[in-house]
Design a protein around this motif. Structure first.
Motif, mmCIF file in Angstrom:
data_model
loop_
_atom_site.group_PDB
_atom_site.id
_atom_site.type_symbol
_atom_site.label_atom_id
_atom_site.label_comp_id
_atom_site.label_asym_id
_atom_site.label_seq_id
_atom_site.Cartn_x
_atom_site.Cartn_y
_atom_site.Cartn_z
ATOM 1 N N VAL A 12 11.311 5.947 21.935
ATOM 2 C CA VAL A 12 10.848 5.600 20.599
ATOM 3 C C VAL A 12 11.937 5.312 19.593
ATOM 4 N N VAL A 13 11.980 4.158 18.848
ATOM 5 C CA VAL A 13 13.103 3.738 17.985
ATOM 6 C C VAL A 13 12.577 4.133 16.621
ATOM 7 N N GLY A 14 13.222 5.142 16.037
ATOM 8 C CA GLY A 14 12.864 5.840 14.640
ATOM 9 C C GLY A 14 12.369 6.837 14.704
ATOM 10 N N ALA A 44 13.742 9.455 5.763
ATOM 11 C CA ALA A 44 13.689 8.034 5.203
ATOM 12 C C ALA A 44 12.303 8.006 4.310
ATOM 13 N N ALA A 45 11.399 7.111 4.422
ATOM 14 C CA ALA A 45 10.124 7.153 3.865
ATOM 15 C C ALA A 45 9.529 8.449 3.945
ATOM 16 N N SER A 46 9.432 9.259 5.126
ATOM 17 C CA SER A 46 8.714 10.039 5.488
ATOM 18 C C SER A 46 9.063 11.405 4.815
ATOM 19 N N ALA A 48 10.617 10.804 1.230
ATOM 20 C CA ALA A 48 10.357 10.364 0.069
ATOM 21 C C ALA A 48 9.319 10.479 -0.381
ATOM 22 N N GLY A 49 8.196 10.495 0.564
ATOM 23 C CA GLY A 49 6.735 10.351 0.071
ATOM 24 C C GLY A 49 6.042 11.208 -0.514
ATOM 25 N N ALA A 50 4.990 11.368 -1.200
ATOM 26 C CA ALA A 50 4.253 12.320 -1.908
ATOM 27 C C ALA A 50 3.502 13.128 -0.792
ATOM 28 N N GLY A 51 3.334 12.720 0.253
ATOM 29 C CA GLY A 51 2.289 13.399 1.228
ATOM 30 C C GLY A 51 1.177 13.570 0.833
ATOM 31 N N MET A 52 0.306 12.681 -0.228
ATOM 32 C CA MET A 52 -0.993 12.473 -0.327
ATOM 33 C C MET A 52 -1.909 12.062 0.774
ATOM 34 N N LEU A 53 -3.201 12.692 0.992
ATOM 35 C CA LEU A 53 -4.230 12.429 1.987
ATOM 36 C C LEU A 53 -5.149 12.053 1.265
ATOM 37 N N ASP A 182 25.344 2.038 17.117
ATOM 38 C CA ASP A 182 25.258 0.786 17.817
ATOM 39 C C ASP A 182 23.878 0.487 18.722
ATOM 40 N N LEU A 183 22.896 1.067 18.237
ATOM 41 C CA LEU A 183 21.651 1.245 18.777
ATOM 42 C C LEU A 183 20.985 -0.416 19.125
ATOM 43 N N ALA A 184 20.497 -0.606 20.042
ATOM 44 C CA ALA A 184 20.053 -2.072 20.253
ATOM 45 C C ALA A 184 18.949 -2.031 21.619
ATOM 46 N N GLY A 268 4.638 10.573 -9.070
ATOM 47 C CA GLY A 268 4.999 9.274 -8.423
ATOM 48 C C GLY A 268 4.106 8.182 -8.900
ATOM 49 N N ALA A 269 4.423 7.212 -8.448
ATOM 50 C CA ALA A 269 5.382 6.631 -7.869
ATOM 51 C C ALA A 269 5.408 5.030 -8.173
ATOM 52 N N THR A 270 6.561 4.677 -8.285
ATOM 53 C CA THR A 270 6.806 3.292 -8.586
ATOM 54 C C THR A 270 6.549 2.385 -7.653
ATOM 55 N N HIS A 336 2.933 0.837 7.877
ATOM 56 C CA HIS A 336 1.864 1.754 7.157
ATOM 57 C C HIS A 336 2.039 1.617 5.904
ATOM 58 N N TYR A 337 3.053 1.172 5.058
ATOM 59 C CA TYR A 337 2.917 0.916 3.761
ATOM 60 C C TYR A 337 2.889 2.170 2.989
ATOM 61 N N ARG A 338 1.643 2.512 2.197
ATOM 62 C CA ARG A 338 1.464 3.575 1.408
ATOM 63 C C ARG A 338 0.880 4.749 2.116
ATOM 64 N N ASN A 339 0.513 4.511 3.284
ATOM 65 C CA ASN A 339 -0.368 5.560 3.833
ATOM 66 C C ASN A 339 0.053 6.190 5.027
ATOM 67 N N GLY A 340 1.355 6.027 5.329
ATOM 68 C CA GLY A 340 2.122 6.282 6.730
ATOM 69 C C GLY A 340 1.917 7.755 6.899
ATOM 70 N N ILE A 341 1.969 8.613 5.918
ATOM 71 C CA ILE A 341 1.923 10.081 6.321
ATOM 72 C C ILE A 341 0.582 10.586 6.737
HETATM 73 C C1 LIG Z 1 7.780 7.200 -2.927
HETATM 74 C C2 LIG Z 1 6.795 6.920 -1.870
HETATM 75 C C3 LIG Z 1 5.488 7.722 -1.799
HETATM 76 C C4 LIG Z 1 4.643 7.744 -0.764
HETATM 77 N N1 LIG Z 1 3.458 8.467 -0.744
HETATM 78 C C5 LIG Z 1 2.732 8.814 0.181
HETATM 79 C C6 LIG Z 1 1.589 9.547 0.228
HETATM 80 O O1 LIG Z 1 1.498 10.011 -0.827
HETATM 81 N N2 LIG Z 1 0.700 9.413 1.279
HETATM 82 C C7 LIG Z 1 1.141 8.538 2.296
HETATM 83 O O2 LIG Z 1 0.465 8.630 3.442
HETATM 84 N N3 LIG Z 1 2.426 7.964 2.618
HETATM 85 C C8 LIG Z 1 3.049 7.838 1.442
HETATM 86 N N4 LIG Z 1 4.096 7.085 1.513
HETATM 87 C C9 LIG Z 1 4.581 6.198 2.496
HETATM 88 C C10 LIG Z 1 4.825 6.907 3.712
HETATM 89 O O3 LIG Z 1 5.978 7.698 3.272
HETATM 90 C C11 LIG Z 1 5.292 5.852 4.756
HETATM 91 O O4 LIG Z 1 4.403 5.133 5.184
HETATM 92 C C12 LIG Z 1 5.839 6.513 6.136
HETATM 93 O O5 LIG Z 1 6.851 7.553 5.724
HETATM 94 C C13 LIG Z 1 6.300 5.618 7.181
HETATM 95 O O6 LIG Z 1 6.907 6.414 8.208
HETATM 96 P P1 LIG Z 1 7.685 5.777 9.253
HETATM 97 O O7 LIG Z 1 8.125 6.674 10.135
HETATM 98 O O8 LIG Z 1 7.125 4.350 9.558
HETATM 99 O O9 LIG Z 1 9.076 5.370 8.444
HETATM 100 P P2 LIG Z 1 10.354 6.291 7.910
HETATM 101 O O10 LIG Z 1 9.945 7.550 7.361
HETATM 102 O O11 LIG Z 1 10.960 5.363 6.894
HETATM 103 O O12 LIG Z 1 11.124 6.369 9.156
HETATM 104 C C14 LIG Z 1 11.910 5.271 9.832
HETATM 105 C C15 LIG Z 1 12.962 5.853 10.511
HETATM 106 O O13 LIG Z 1 13.640 4.764 11.333
HETATM 107 C C16 LIG Z 1 15.063 5.015 11.284
HETATM 108 N N5 LIG Z 1 15.797 3.713 11.771
HETATM 109 C C17 LIG Z 1 15.954 2.610 10.741
HETATM 110 N N6 LIG Z 1 16.573 1.645 11.302
HETATM 111 C C18 LIG Z 1 17.008 2.109 12.679
HETATM 112 C C19 LIG Z 1 17.679 1.573 13.605
HETATM 113 N N7 LIG Z 1 18.122 0.439 13.617
HETATM 114 N N8 LIG Z 1 17.741 2.351 14.725
HETATM 115 C C20 LIG Z 1 17.419 3.492 14.690
HETATM 116 N N9 LIG Z 1 16.486 4.100 13.969
HETATM 117 C C21 LIG Z 1 16.325 3.517 12.603
HETATM 118 C C22 LIG Z 1 15.420 5.457 10.110
HETATM 119 O O14 LIG Z 1 16.748 6.102 10.031
HETATM 120 C C23 LIG Z 1 14.186 6.586 9.654
HETATM 121 O O15 LIG Z 1 14.032 7.728 10.234
HETATM 122 C C24 LIG Z 1 4.999 6.956 0.316
HETATM 123 C C25 LIG Z 1 6.341 6.300 0.530
HETATM 124 C C26 LIG Z 1 7.184 6.367 -0.764
HETATM 125 C C27 LIG Z 1 8.471 5.681 -0.526
#
Ligand SMILES: Cc1cc2nc3c(=O)[nH]c(=O)nc-3n(C[C@H](O)[C@H](O)[C@H](O)COP(=O)(O)OP(=O)(O)OC[C@H]3O[C@@H](n4cnc5c(N)ncnc54)[C@H](O)[C@@H]3O)c2cc1C
Length: 384
Positions: A12-14, A44-46, A48-53, A182-184, A268-270, A336-341
Motif C-alpha cells: 500500500v502506498v500512502g 497529512a489530510a487524515s 488535518a481533518g475535522a473527523g466529522m461523520l 526514493d519510492l517508486a 473549520g474549514a476553508t 475521497h475529497y471531504r469525506n475520506g475519514i
Molecule cells: C481541513 C480538512 C477538514 C476535513 N474534514 C473532514 C471531515 O470532517 N470528515 C471527513 O470524513 N473527511 C474530512 N476531510 C477529508 C479527509 O481528511 C480526507 O479525505 C482523508 O483524510 C484522505 O485520506 P488519505 O489517506 O487518502 O490521504 P492523506 O491522509 O492525505 O494521506 C496520504 C498519505 O500519502 C503519503 N504520500 C504522499 N505522497 C507519497 C509518495 N510519493 N510516497 C509515499 N507516500 C506518499 C502522505 O505522506 C500521506 O501520509 C477533511 C480534510 C481537510 C484538509
C-alpha cells in the motif's frame, strides 16, 4: 488469504487513514501487507481533518455517494471497536447528532425541506425552535431562529484514530515503512511488479495507491493509471473551551464547530484551490473566526490554541476512485475529497474484497474508467 493475482504480498502506498484502514482489513483477513509512506503515518489530510461523520448534514446530492457514506457511517462503531481492540488505544467516537443551525427564515425553510427529505429516507432527526435550540446549545447567539438535529451523525477523533490504526496494523502483522525515500512503483507492460525504495525492491501481487492528494504523482505510476485527483486546501483552528460549552457538532453559516472531549473546539474549514500549498493565512483564519463568532459570540473570549491546514484529495465528480487500473494488480483508493475519514471503513472493505476475489462489480461506480482521457489529461496538466 487468497489474493486474486498469484497469491503474493500486497503493498500500500500512502499511510493516511485510507491506506492504513485497507492494510488493517487485509491483514485481519490474513494477507501479508507492507505500507510505504514518505512521511509519518496519518499526518497529512487524515490528521488535518475535522473527523466529522456527517453524510446527511453535508447534503450530498449524489445518491450513490450518499449511500456509500451512510454505509460507512453504519460501519463506524464496529470499525472503531476493532481498532481499539487490536491497538489497545482509545479512539473518541461521538454519534449523538449534529446540529444544523438557521439564523434567518430562508435557512429555516431550507432546514424544514431537508427534514422532509430525511423523513423520506427514514433518517432520525428533530426540528428545534429557537428556545429548544438555545437550550440544547446555549453558546449560540440569541439571534438563532431554529435548528435541525440529524441523529446518528457526529465525529471521530481522527488524530487518535490515525495513531490507533497504525498500531492496530502493526499488531495485525503489517509492516509500515516510514519516511521511505526514493519510492517508486515498478510495472511491466501488463501488470504491477512491486514497490522500490531506498531499502530495495518489494515484489507485490497487488499495489494499492492511497496517497491522498498526491496519488497522481507517485513515481513510476503509468500515465493511464494516474487518478485525476487535485488538492483542495482546508484551513482550520482550535479554541480551548470549557468542557460542555459547545455540546455537539454544530453547523453554522460559513463554519462548523466540532467539540472534542479534551476541551478543544475545532473550527473549520476553508476550501481553496491553490495547488500543493499548505500555508495558514490571515484571511483564511479571519473567515473562520468571523463565521464562528457570528454564530456563537461567546467564543470570542477563548484562546486560539492551534491553526493548521491540509490538502483534501479532490475528485472531479467528488466520488472516490476505488479499484483496478489498466495495469493488472495496480489499484487505486483515493479521491475521497471531504469525506475520506467517514469513508475509510467501507473503502477498506471494498478494496479487501476486490483483492481477495478480483471481482470489480461492486466497484463500478468508483472506477477510474468513468473519466475520459480528457479529464485525466486535464488533471495532469493542472498538477504540473
Ligand atoms: C481541513 C480538512 C477538514 C476535513 N474534514 C473532514 C471531515 O470532517 N470528515 C471527513 O470524513 N473527511 C474530512 N476531510 C477529508 C479527509 O481528511 C480526507 O479525505 C482523508 O483524510 C484522505 O485520506 P488519505 O489517506 O487518502 O490521504 P492523506 O491522509 O492525505 O494521506 C496520504 C498519505 O500519502 C503519503 N504520500 C504522499 N505522497 C507519497 C509518495 N510519493 N510516497 C509515499 N507516500 C506518499 C502522505 O505522506 C500521506 O501520509 C477533511 C480534510 C481537510 C484538509
Amino acid at each position: 488469504m487468497t489474493i486474486a493475482w498469484q497469491g503474493g504480498d500486497v503493498a500500500v502506498v500512502g499511510a493516511g487513514l485510507i491506506g492504513l484502514a485497507i492494510a488493517f482489513e487485509l491483514a485481519e483477513r490474513g494477507a501479508h501487507v507492507r505500507v510505504f509512506d514518505r512521511a509519518e503515518p496519518a499526518r497529512a489530510a487524515s490528521w488535518a481533518g475535522a473527523g466529522m461523520l456527517a453524510p446527511y448534514t453535508e447534503r450530498i446530492e449524489d445518491e450513490v455517494l450518499l449511500a456509500l457514506c451512510t454505509e460507512s457511517l453504519a460501519m463506524y462503531p464496529q470499525f472503531v471497536a476493532r481498532v481499539r481492540g487490536a491497538s489497545g488505544f482509545d479512539v473518541e467516537l461521538a454519534l449523538e447528532g449534529i446540529v444544523n443551525t438557521a439564523f434567518d427564515s430562508a435557512k429555516l425553510d431550507a432546514l424544514r425541506e431537508h427534514a422532509r427529505e430525511l423523513a423520506q429516507h427514514g433518517v432520525a432527526h428533530e426540528l428545534l425552535d429557537r428556545e429548544a435550540t438555545l437550550a440544547a446549545q446555549p453558546a449560540l447567539g440569541r439571534h438563532v431562529v431554529g435548528s435541525l438535529v440529524v441523529r446518528g451523525e457526529g465525529y471521530v477523533d481522527n488524530r487518535q484514530l490515525g495513531r490507533a490504526l497504525a498500531a492496530a496494523c502493526e499488531a495485525a502483522g503489517v509492516t509500515i515503512v516510514r519516511e521511505a525515500r526514493d519510492l517508486a512503483l515498478e510495472c511491466d507492460a501488463r501488470r504491477v511488479l512491486g514497490v522500490r525504495s531506498e531499502r530495495g525492491f518489494c515484489a507485490a501481487s497487488a499495489v494499492v495507491v492511497a496517497a491522498g492528494a498526491w496519488s497522481a504523482s507517485i513515481p513510476g505510476l503509468p500515465p493511464e493509471c494516474a487518478p485525476p485527483v487535485a488538492p483542495v486546501k482546508g484551513q482550520m483552528l482550535a479554541l480551548a473551551i470549557p468542557r460542555g460549552f459547545v455540546r455537539r457538532t454544530t453547523w453554522a453559516p460559513g463554519a462548523y464547530l466540532v467539540p472534542r472531549e479534551d476541551g478543544r473546539l475545532l473550527v473549520g474549514a476553508t476550501a481553496e484551490h491553490v495547488g500543493f500549498e499548505e500555508r495558514v493565512t490571515a484571511l483564511g483564519i479571519r473567515k473562520l473566526l468571523d463565521a464562528a463568532l457570528a454564530a456563537a459570540p461567546a467564543l470570542g473570549d477563548f484562546s486560539i490554541t492551534e491553526t493548521w491546514a491540509g490538502l483534501r484529495p479532490g475528485s472531479p465528480d467528488e466520488r472516490p476512485m476505488l479499484g483496478p487500473t489498466p495495469r493488472e494488480g495496480l489499484l487505486l483508493a483515493t479521491g475521497h475529497y471531504r469525506n475520506g475519514i467517514l469513508l475509510a471503513p467501507v473503502t477498506a472493505r471494498l478494496i479487501a474484497e476486490y483483492v481477495a476475489h478480483g471481482d470489480a462489480a461492486a466497484l463500478a461506480p468508483w472506477a477510474l474508467a468513468r473519466f475520459g482521457k480528457e479529464v485525466r489529461d486535464a488533471a495532469r496538466i493542472g498538477e504540473a
